[in-house]
Design a protein around this motif. Structure first.
Motif, mmCIF file in Angstrom:
data_model
loop_
_atom_site.group_PDB
_atom_site.id
_atom_site.type_symbol
_atom_site.label_atom_id
_atom_site.label_comp_id
_atom_site.label_asym_id
_atom_site.label_seq_id
_atom_site.Cartn_x
_atom_site.Cartn_y
_atom_site.Cartn_z
ATOM 1 N N TYR A 281 -31.084 94.019 -27.483
ATOM 2 C CA TYR A 281 -32.159 93.518 -28.417
ATOM 3 C C TYR A 281 -33.059 94.605 -29.038
ATOM 4 C CZ TYR A 281 -29.129 89.187 -28.479
ATOM 5 O OH TYR A 281 -28.143 88.642 -28.771
ATOM 6 N N ALA A 282 -33.789 95.288 -27.891
ATOM 7 C CA ALA A 282 -34.718 96.123 -28.086
ATOM 8 C C ALA A 282 -34.302 97.422 -28.977
ATOM 9 C CB ALA A 282 -35.378 96.665 -26.754
ATOM 10 N N ARG A 283 -32.998 97.806 -28.752
ATOM 11 C CA ARG A 283 -32.525 98.919 -29.248
ATOM 12 C C ARG A 283 -32.143 98.511 -30.569
ATOM 13 N NH1 ARG A 283 -28.755 102.418 -24.716
ATOM 14 N NH2 ARG A 283 -30.687 102.462 -23.220
ATOM 15 N N LEU A 284 -31.573 97.318 -30.958
ATOM 16 C CA LEU A 284 -31.200 97.147 -32.476
ATOM 17 C C LEU A 284 -32.479 96.938 -33.223
ATOM 18 C CD1 LEU A 284 -28.363 93.849 -31.842
ATOM 19 C CD2 LEU A 284 -28.019 96.237 -33.063
ATOM 20 N N MET A 285 -33.431 96.362 -32.551
ATOM 21 C CA MET A 285 -34.855 96.301 -33.277
ATOM 22 C C MET A 285 -35.222 97.736 -33.798
ATOM 23 S SD MET A 285 -36.720 92.969 -32.113
ATOM 24 C CE MET A 285 -36.625 93.065 -30.094
ATOM 25 N N ARG A 286 -35.248 98.819 -32.821
ATOM 26 C CA ARG A 286 -35.450 100.126 -33.146
ATOM 27 C C ARG A 286 -34.546 100.561 -34.338
ATOM 28 N NH1 ARG A 286 -35.518 103.169 -28.256
ATOM 29 N NH2 ARG A 286 -35.531 101.369 -27.227
ATOM 30 N N GLU A 287 -33.390 100.103 -34.072
ATOM 31 C CA GLU A 287 -32.467 100.470 -35.127
ATOM 32 C C GLU A 287 -32.814 99.913 -36.638
ATOM 33 O OE1 GLU A 287 -29.862 102.645 -34.554
ATOM 34 O OE2 GLU A 287 -29.466 102.570 -36.508
ATOM 35 N N ALA A 288 -33.044 98.651 -36.494
ATOM 36 C CA ALA A 288 -33.468 97.996 -37.782
ATOM 37 C C ALA A 288 -34.812 98.708 -38.661
ATOM 38 C CB ALA A 288 -33.756 96.473 -37.597
ATOM 39 N N GLU A 289 -35.625 98.850 -37.593
ATOM 40 C CA GLU A 289 -36.815 99.694 -38.216
ATOM 41 C C GLU A 289 -36.632 100.832 -39.257
ATOM 42 O OE1 GLU A 289 -39.048 100.390 -34.733
ATOM 43 O OE2 GLU A 289 -39.655 98.086 -34.378
ATOM 44 N N GLY A 290 -35.464 101.590 -38.895
ATOM 45 C CA GLY A 290 -35.171 102.670 -39.941
ATOM 46 C C GLY A 290 -34.614 102.383 -41.067
ATOM 47 N N ARG A 291 -34.148 101.066 -41.224
ATOM 48 C CA ARG A 291 -33.016 100.887 -42.190
ATOM 49 C C ARG A 291 -33.765 99.510 -43.060
ATOM 50 N NH1 ARG A 291 -27.229 101.153 -40.768
ATOM 51 N NH2 ARG A 291 -27.313 102.206 -38.668
ATOM 52 N N GLU A 292 -33.232 99.708 -44.380
ATOM 53 C CA GLU A 292 -33.582 98.669 -45.551
ATOM 54 C C GLU A 292 -32.887 97.630 -45.186
ATOM 55 O OE1 GLU A 292 -35.506 99.257 -48.654
ATOM 56 O OE2 GLU A 292 -36.569 100.540 -47.064
ATOM 57 N N GLU A 293 -31.329 97.771 -45.014
ATOM 58 C CA GLU A 293 -30.495 96.659 -45.154
ATOM 59 C C GLU A 293 -30.540 95.737 -43.753
ATOM 60 O OE1 GLU A 293 -25.888 96.016 -46.666
ATOM 61 O OE2 GLU A 293 -26.599 98.383 -45.939
ATOM 62 N N ARG A 294 -30.596 94.702 -43.878
ATOM 63 C CA ARG A 294 -30.412 93.728 -42.760
ATOM 64 C C ARG A 294 -29.021 92.971 -42.887
ATOM 65 N NH1 ARG A 294 -33.852 96.237 -41.271
ATOM 66 N NH2 ARG A 294 -35.907 95.881 -41.212
ATOM 67 N N PRO A 295 -28.661 92.697 -41.525
ATOM 68 C CA PRO A 295 -27.304 91.909 -41.381
ATOM 69 C C PRO A 295 -27.550 90.528 -41.791
ATOM 70 C CG PRO A 295 -27.870 93.069 -39.146
ATOM 71 C CD PRO A 295 -29.029 93.096 -40.217
ATOM 72 N N ARG A 296 -26.502 90.181 -42.331
ATOM 73 C CA ARG A 296 -26.260 88.594 -42.813
ATOM 74 C C ARG A 296 -26.208 87.671 -41.629
ATOM 75 N NH1 ARG A 296 -22.368 86.319 -41.655
ATOM 76 N NH2 ARG A 296 -20.479 87.462 -40.734
ATOM 77 N N PRO A 297 -26.924 86.542 -41.725
ATOM 78 C CA PRO A 297 -27.256 85.763 -40.634
ATOM 79 C C PRO A 297 -25.717 85.486 -39.441
ATOM 80 C CG PRO A 297 -28.243 84.701 -42.425
ATOM 81 C CD PRO A 297 -27.490 85.841 -42.803
#
Ligand code: MCA
Ligand code: AMP
Length: 504
Positions: free
Chosen positions: A255-271
């Protein structure tokens, strides 16, 4: 109403019969239906029988995540055998112990791991056959003989899962088919897991989290899973953006790595329908950050190799950060005083005990170790410290057992100390876990030198071939003395505090 299956393989066979064409597994672009996986599992069972495998004999699975792993798992159970899942990072020292202790007769491995097990084969007289995936497995399966599989009973031994212990060498936890089925039923009920679910599974199958939650829940509910060889943050993020997944299970490091990944991206996965975290503590700040970034509250739960899943936050209702929720349906938990073993009232910290149909039978050929962890009323001592709130939420606050959890992998300090102690130039050593942002805890060794020229590199180099790399100290610190109490026992918490101060 149809009676609840006594085993995972029975649940799987029901789905293979009732919905043969339903996809069960996706791996590397291939799709396996229930019928397809059943066919491969049945052939594996026939091949084991052709080799003379007797019910109750042990088959080791020492290979990476793959459909062959799961077909061999189900196939071993269809043949009446007992599965010994083996961590793919294990090296010769660990392999020799486990294979010898469990008396493994046949091992399924892959090309990457084969040299490791071949390296100790001559010291394992009971290990008759090593089969490698690919051509060798095809030949092995070609010899399969047809037979009518008998479904295992709930009291039959299903898995011997090795879990490290305070004394160094790991012990085999004996799980019965009934333990596995009861826990899978409880997990599916609590998390509303149905045949419509599609799980993204990147956890290793050789551990409880991947195998006994991810795969068992899939087979039990008749759902489907996309299995990956391993976790990789960018790829998982992409898959979550575009996939049809309803669930993802991970350890906090993922989860920590996924959050770091999210920080550099605009698009978010759908729920997704459900994100689950376990195997190590998820910090409240990680829980909150994930909700901010992904718009979902992770469901945290708590388990152990000996008991599979114990406690869970609710599916409906409040998922409370920093807690692991309440017992799964049909299971019990309590907090007891460490000395008196008497139950404690809400808010008081003691040892967590659990009881129910999910709790294992005992340690393989270690009656004394087994009697140490059970009381006369069947309560199992988890070795974890915690408390329960007035409204029934459990919080894990520490460990009575000496254990380091690094990225969801358990490391017992004694096992690492035993390796370092024999390194030339080492006088004494104490191994502790220090806080680590990425892995939760990092293995750290405080070493008293006999040889003043001994370097940290030489200590870690010494690990090669002996034990898994993730157990290797990430830091070796040389100290003049180790703090001890009046009885001469090393005061680990003082070692730990001293090292934290040095780092700070
Ligand atoms: C890999 N390495 C690690 C770890 N994993 N070091 C410390 N801690 C770790 N957890 C090392 C490798 O040996 C290698 O070392 C380097 O890191 C890179 O290897 P790589 O394969 O790229 O690893 P990674 O991608 O960093 O792996 C992180 C991971 C993995 C994906 C989080 O550790 C993982 O899959 N963890 C899940 C474990 C799990 O399933 N636990 C459940 C246990 P070098 O560079 O020196 O060669 S069951 C349980 O606990 C109970 C029942 C429960 O409640 O679930
Ligand atoms: P294992 O022996 O690999 O099955 O690891 C089990 C141990 O992992 C437990 O005894 C706990 O110490 C730890 N664990 C599992 N889930 C959690 C969690 N959600 N929070 C804190 N610790 C956990």
């Amino acid at each position: 109403m149809e009676k609840q299956p006594y085993s995972i393989v029975e649940a799987f066979l029901r789905h293979a019969e009732n919905a043969p064409e339903k996809p069960c597994l996706h791996f590397d672009g291939e799709q396996w239906t229930y019928q397809g996986l059943h066919g491969r599992a049945g052939t594996f069972a026939g091949a084991l029988r052709a080799r003379g495998l007797q019910p109750g004999e042990r088959v080791a699975l020492f290979l990476g995540n793959s459909p062959d792993f799961l077909a061999a798992y189900l196939g071993t159970h269809l043949a009446g055998g007992v599965v010994v899942p083996v961590n793919t990072q294990y090296r010769r020292g660990e392999l020799q112990h486990i294979f010898d202790d469990a008396g493994v007769r046949l091992c399924l491995t892959d090309g990457e791991r084969r040299p490791e097990i071949e390296g100790v084969h001559s010291a394992l007289p009971e290990l008759e056959t090593i089969v490698e995936t690919g051509e060798e497995l095809d030949t092995f399966l070609g010899d399969a003989e047809p037979f009518e599989p008998e479904l295992p009973g709930k009291e039959d031994l299903a898995v011997v899962a090795y879990t490290s212990g305070t004394t160094g060498r790991s012990k085999g936890a004996m799980l019965l088919h009934g333990n596995l089925a009861a826990n899978a039923a409880a997990v599916c009920e609590a998390w509303r897991w149905t045949a419509d679910d599609h799980l993204l599974l990147t956890l290793p199958l050789f551990h409880t989290h991947g195998l006994m939650v991810g795969a068992h829940g899939t087979f039990f509910s008749g759902a489907s899973t996309e299995l990956w060889p391993k976790f990789e943050a960018a790829g998982v993020y992409e898959a979550l953006l575009g996939g049809s997944f309803t669930m993802f299970f991970g350890v906090p490091t993922m989860y920590a790595r996924l959050m770091r990944e999210a920080e550099g991206r605009e698009e978010r996965p759908r729920p997704l329908r459900l994100y689950v975290s376990g195997s190590a503590a998820l910090s409240p700040s990680a829980f909150e950050e994930f909700e901010e970034l992904f718009g979902e509250r992770i469901l945290e739960r708590y388990g152990m190799t000996e008991t599979i899943m114990n406690l869970t936050n609710p599916y409906h209702g409040e998922r409370r950060p920093g807690t692991v929720g309440a017992p799964f349906p049909g299971q019990e938990a309590r907090v007891v005083d460490i000395e008196s073993r008497q139950p404690l009232s809400a808010g008081k910290v003691g040892e967590i005990e659990v009881r129910g149909p999910h709790v294992f039978e005992g340690y393989w050929e270690r009656p004394e170790a087994t009697s140490e962890v059970f009381d006369e009323h069947g309560w199992f001592s988890t070795g974890d410290l915690g408390s329960v709130s007035e409204d029934g939420y459990y919080t894990i606050s520490g460990r009575a057992k000496e254990l380091i959890i690094s990225g969801g992998y358990n490391v017992y300090p004694r096992e690492v100390e035993e390796v370092i102690e024999v390194c030339p130039g080492v006088a004494e050593v104490a191994v502790v876990g220090l806080p680590d942002e990425e892995y939760g805890e990092k293995v750290t060794a405080a070493v008293v030198r006999e040889d003043p020229d001994l370097t940290a590199e030489r200590v870690t180099e010494f690990f090669r071939d002996e034990i898994a790399n993730y157990k290797k100290p990430r830091r070796v610190v040389f100290v003049d003395v180790l703090p001890r109490n009046a009885l001469g026992k090393v005061l680990k918490h003082e070692v730990r505090e001293g090292l934290i101060q040095q780092e700070g």
